[in-house]
Scaffold this motif. Structure first.
Motif, short mmCIF file in Angstrom:
data_model
loop_
_atom_site.label_atom_id
_atom_site.label_comp_id
_atom_site.label_asym_id
_atom_site.label_seq_id
_atom_site.Cartn_x
_atom_site.Cartn_y
_atom_site.Cartn_z
N PRO A 236 5.14 -9.01 5.44
CA PRO A 236 3.74 -9.28 5.82
C PRO A 236 2.77 -8.99 4.68
N SER A 237 3.02 -7.92 3.90
CA SER A 237 2.13 -7.62 2.78
C SER A 237 2.15 -8.75 1.76
N GLY B 38 -5.80 -15.88 9.24
CA GLY B 38 -7.13 -15.89 9.82
C GLY B 38 -7.60 -14.59 10.42
N HIS B 39 -6.76 -13.90 11.16
CA HIS B 39 -7.28 -12.74 11.88
C HIS B 39 -7.21 -11.45 11.11
N TRP B 40 -6.64 -11.46 9.89
CA TRP B 40 -6.59 -10.15 9.23
C TRP B 40 -6.90 -10.12 7.75
N LEU C 112 1.08 3.30 3.23
CA LEU C 112 1.89 2.64 4.25
C LEU C 112 3.38 2.84 3.97
N TYR D 206 8.91 -5.45 8.40
CA TYR D 206 7.63 -5.07 9.01
C TYR D 206 6.56 -4.69 8.01
N LEU D 207 6.96 -4.45 6.75
CA LEU D 207 5.95 -4.02 5.79
C LEU D 207 5.86 -4.93 4.57
N ASP E 15 0.83 -1.20 0.00
CA ASP E 15 0.00 0.00 0.00
C ASP E 15 0.88 1.26 0.00
N GLN F 38 14.06 -2.70 7.91
CA GLN F 38 12.79 -2.60 8.67
C GLN F 38 11.60 -2.63 7.74
#
Ligand SMILES: Nc1ncnc2c1ncn2[C@@H]1O[C@H](COP(=O)(O)OP(=O)(O)OP(=O)(O)O)[C@@H](O)[C@H]1O
Ligand SMILES: [Mg+2]
Lengths: 253, 297
Positions: free
Chosen positions: B206-207, B286-288, B185, B202-203, B182, B198
Motif C-alpha cells: 500500500p505504501s 482518492g480517499h487517502w 509504521l 499490509y504495509l 514510514d 504481512q
C-alpha cells in the motif's frame, strides 16, 4: 503500593552504529501498576530507552531483566507520531494488531469497538486519518495500543504535538484509563507539568551520555482531580523536577 | 475492559471534508467552464487558426505543410486505412504495457525482499533502460524471426521492444515506493511481530501504490512510443502493420497530410492512455493520498 517489579534495566548502554553513545550505565526499575515518567532535554536518549524496552533496538551493553517470561505479548507502544495507516479507516487502524496476530475480522470486532468506545471515538469508525484532528489521531493511536489488552504501556511523548488544552484533556483521560485497566506505564515527555500530574515517580535524565540523575516520587494519591494542577503541592513538585532538570543539563552546553 | 466512555473535547472537532456537491450536470458544466479547460482551449484554437491562415496566405504546398482542415479531411478520408493500423499499434502497446507491469512489480518485490537479488539484477535493469531501443530493435527482430513463425514473430519482436522501454519506470518507481515506508509504521509492525509476508501485504505494497501509479503513467506513454519506434525500425508491411508503417509509407509518397493525420491519431491514443491511468490513479488513491486529494478553498 506493592513493589513488584515488571522489569529492571541493569547497567544498560546503547551506542548507535555511527558511534553516538546515547545511553551509558542506565539503571532503573518499573513496578507493577506504576506510572513512571522519563523527562530530559531533547536528544538525551528518552526514545532510545523506550525502544530498547520494546525490543525495537538491540542493547549494546547491560541487560533488561523481566519478571515475566513473555513480556512482549503484554506490551504496547504509543509513538511520538500517531503512525496510522493513511489508507485504512479508524476501525482498520485499530484492528491492525489483532489482524497481525491472525484474529478474524468477526472475532476482533467487539474488541475494536470497545477500544473505540474507551477513547471516545464512537461514530468515527469509518473515517480516514486525514479527516481527523491531531488529538483524534492520537486517540486512534491510543486505541490501537489498548486493543491488545496490554499490561505495560510505553508512551513516547504521545501528546507532544498537541495544544495545551487538548493535552490536559488527554492527560486526564489517560490517567483514568490507566487506573481502570491497571496499566503499568512508562511515559516519556519533556513537559514536566504533565510528568508531575500523571506519575508516581518522575525520572530525570541527563544527556551525553544519557543517564538517570534524579528520581522524584510524587506522593499524591490517585485518582487525581483536575484541580490537583492548581494546588500548592503540584507546583512544589514541578519546581523540584525543574531544579533537577536544570542541574542535569548544567555544564552540557 | 470496563466501559467508562471519554468524549473528545471541543478542540478536537473533526475537519469536515465533504465537498460542495450539485447534481452531475451542474458539476460537469462548472468543470467545463473552469479556467483550466477554457485557457488551454483558447490557446489551442488560436494556434490552429493561425496555422490555417498562415498556410493559406503563404500558399505553402500541402506536401510541405498541410493546414489543419486538410489534415482533418484526410483523417476522415483515410479512416479505413489508419484505424486498423492504429488498432495493431494499440495491441502491441497494451501487451507490452501489461508485461511491463507484471515484470516490473514482481521484480521490484524480489529486489526489496532480497538484497542479493537487488545487487545482482538492478545494474542490468539500468543497462536495459539506457541502451537505445533503436539500436537493439533490429537484433530483437532478427532473433525472434529465428525462433517464431513469421505470422507472430514481428508482433512479438515489437512487444519486446516496447516492453524494454516501458519496464524501467515501473521497476524503479515501485522499488522506491516499497522502500519508502514510514519508519514509525515499520516499528509498529515489528512491535506486533508481523511476518515479512504481512509487512509486504499490509504495509509495503500500500505504501508503494502511489509511486507505482506514478510509474504507470510514465510507462503507459513510453509503451506507445516504444511500439511506434520499433515499428519504424521493423518497417514491415502487409496485413498486420501498425500506424508507424503508415507514417513511413506516407512520407515516402509525400502524403504529408496523411502523415499528420496518423501522428494526430497516435497523439490522441497517448492522451487517452494517460488520461485513463490518471483516472485509475485517482480512483485508487482518492480517499487517502495527498496527490489525489482536493483541497478545500
Ligand atoms: N538511529 C540513530 N542513529 C544514530 N544516532 C541516533 C539514532 N537515533 C537517535 N540517535 C542519537 O541518540 C541520541 C538520543 O536520541 P533519542 O531519540 O533517544 O533522544 P530523545 O531524548 O528521545 O530526544 P527527543 O526528546 O528530541 O525525542 C541523540 O543524540 C541522537 O542523535
Ligand atoms: Mg524522542
Amino acid at each position: 503500593m506493592p513493589q513488584a517489579p515488571v522489569f529492571h534495566l541493569h547497567q544498560v548502554s546503547k551506542a548507535y552504529s555511527n558511534g553516538v553513545v546515547a545511553l551509558q550505565g542506565l539503571n532503573f526499575t518499573v513496578n507493577r501498576g506504576e506510572f513512571v515518567s522519563l523527562v530530559g532535554a531533547s536528544g538525551c536518549g528518552k526514545s532510545t530507552v523506550l525502544r530498547l524496552v520494546a525490543n525495537l533496538l538491540n542493547i549494546t551493553e547491560g541487560e533488561i531483566e523481566w519478571s515475566d517470561s513473555e513480556p512482549q505479548q503484554k506490551l504496547a507502544f504509543v509513538f511520538q507520531q500517531p503512525a496510522l495507516l493513511p489508507w485504512a479507516t479508524v476501525f482498520e487502524n485499530i484492528r491492525l494488531p489483532l489482524k497481525l496476530a491472525g484474529m478474524s475480522r468477526n472475532k476482533s470486532r467487539t474488541k475494536v469497538q470497545e477500544a473505540i468506545h474507551l477513547v471516545g471515538l464512537t461514530g468515527f469508525e469509518s473515517a480516514y486519518p486525514r479527516q481527523l484532528s491531531g488529538g483524534m489521531k492520537m486517540r486512534v493511536s491510543l486505541a490501537r495500543a489498548l486493543v491488545t489488552d496490554p499490561q505495560l504501556l510505553l508512551m513516547d511523548e504521545p501528546f507532544g504535538a498537541l495544544d495545551e488544552l487538548t493535552r490536559t484533556k488527554l492527560n486526564h483521560d489517560l490517567l483514568r484509563l490507566a487506573q481502570q485497566q491497571h496499566w503499568t506505564v512508562l511515559f516519556v515527555t519533556h513537559n514536566l507539568y504533565e510528568a508531575v500530574y500523571l506519575s508516581h515517580r518522575v525520572l530525570v535524565m541527563s544527556s551525553h551520555p544519557g543517564q538517570i540523575v534524579a528520581e522524584v516520587p510524587i506522593d499524591v494519591a490517585y485518582p487525581r482531580p483536575e484541580d490537583f494542577r492548581l494546588s500548592r503541592p503540584f507546583h512544589q513538585y514541578c519546581d523540584r523536577v525543574a531544579v533537577e532538570l536544570t542541574q542535569a543539563t548544567q555544564g552540557q552546553y | 475492559m470496563s466501559s467508562t466512555q471519554i468524549k473528545p473535547s471541543e478542540s478536537e472537532t473533526i475537519q469536515a471534508s465533504e465537498s460542495p456537491r450539485g447534481n452531475f450536470w451542474q458539476i460537469l458544466v462548472r468543470r467545463l467552464t473552469s479556467i483550466e479547460i477554457i485557457a488551454p482551449l483558447v490557446v489551442g484554437v488560436l494556434f490552429l487558426v493561425s496555422w490555417e491562415l498562415f498556410v493559406r496566405w503563404s500558399n505553402t504546398p500541402p506536401y510541405l505543410l498541410p493546414g489543419p482542415l486538410l489534415v482533418i479531411q484526410t483523417l476522415w478520408r483515410d479512416w479505413a486505412i489508419l484505424l486498423p493500423a492504429l488498432w495493431i499499434t494499440f495491441q502491441i502497446t497494451i501487451v507490452a504495457f501489461l508485461a511491463a507491469i507484471v515484470s516490473g512489480v514482481v521484480l521490484s518485490i524480489l529486489l526489496t525482499l532480497n538484497k542479493w537479488v537487488e545487487y545482482s539484477l538492478f545494474p542490468y535493469a539500468v543497462v536495459l533502460q539506457t541502451t537505445p531501443i533503436v539500436a537493439i530493435a533490429p537484433l530483437i527482430i532478427i532473433w525472434t524471426r529465428q525462433v517464431l513463425p513469421p505470422q507472430s514473430s514481428t508482433f512479438v519482436a515489437l512487444v519486446i521492444c516496447a516492453w524494454i522501454i516501458a519496464f524501467f519506470p515501473i521497476l524503479s518507481n515501485t522499488t522506491l515506493g516499497l522502500n519508502s515506508v514510514d519508519h514509525t509504521l515499520k516499528d509498529v509492525f515489528q512491535l506486533y511481530n508481523a511476518s515479512p509476508w504481512q509487512t509486504l501485504l499490509y504495509l509495503r505494497l500500500p505504501s508503494a501504490l502511489p509511486y507505482f501509479l506514478g510509474g504507470l503513467r510514465i510507462s503507459g506513454g513510453l509503451a506507445l512510443i516504444g511500439a511506434v519506434v520499433a515499428e519504424f525500425v521493423a518497417g514491415t508491411g502487409g496485413q498486420r502493420s501498425g500506424i508507424a508503417y503508415q507514417i513511413l509509407m506516407a512520407s515516402y509518397n509525400l502524403q504529408i497530410a496523411r502523415m499528420f493525420a496518423a501522428i494526430l491519431l497516435i497523439t490522441l491514443l497517448g492522451i487517452g492512455i494517460f488520461w485513463s491511468l490518471t483516472v485509475l490513479s485517482n480512483l485508487l488513491l482518492g480517499h487517502w493520498h495527498e496527490s489525489a486529494l482536493k483541497r478545500e478553498n
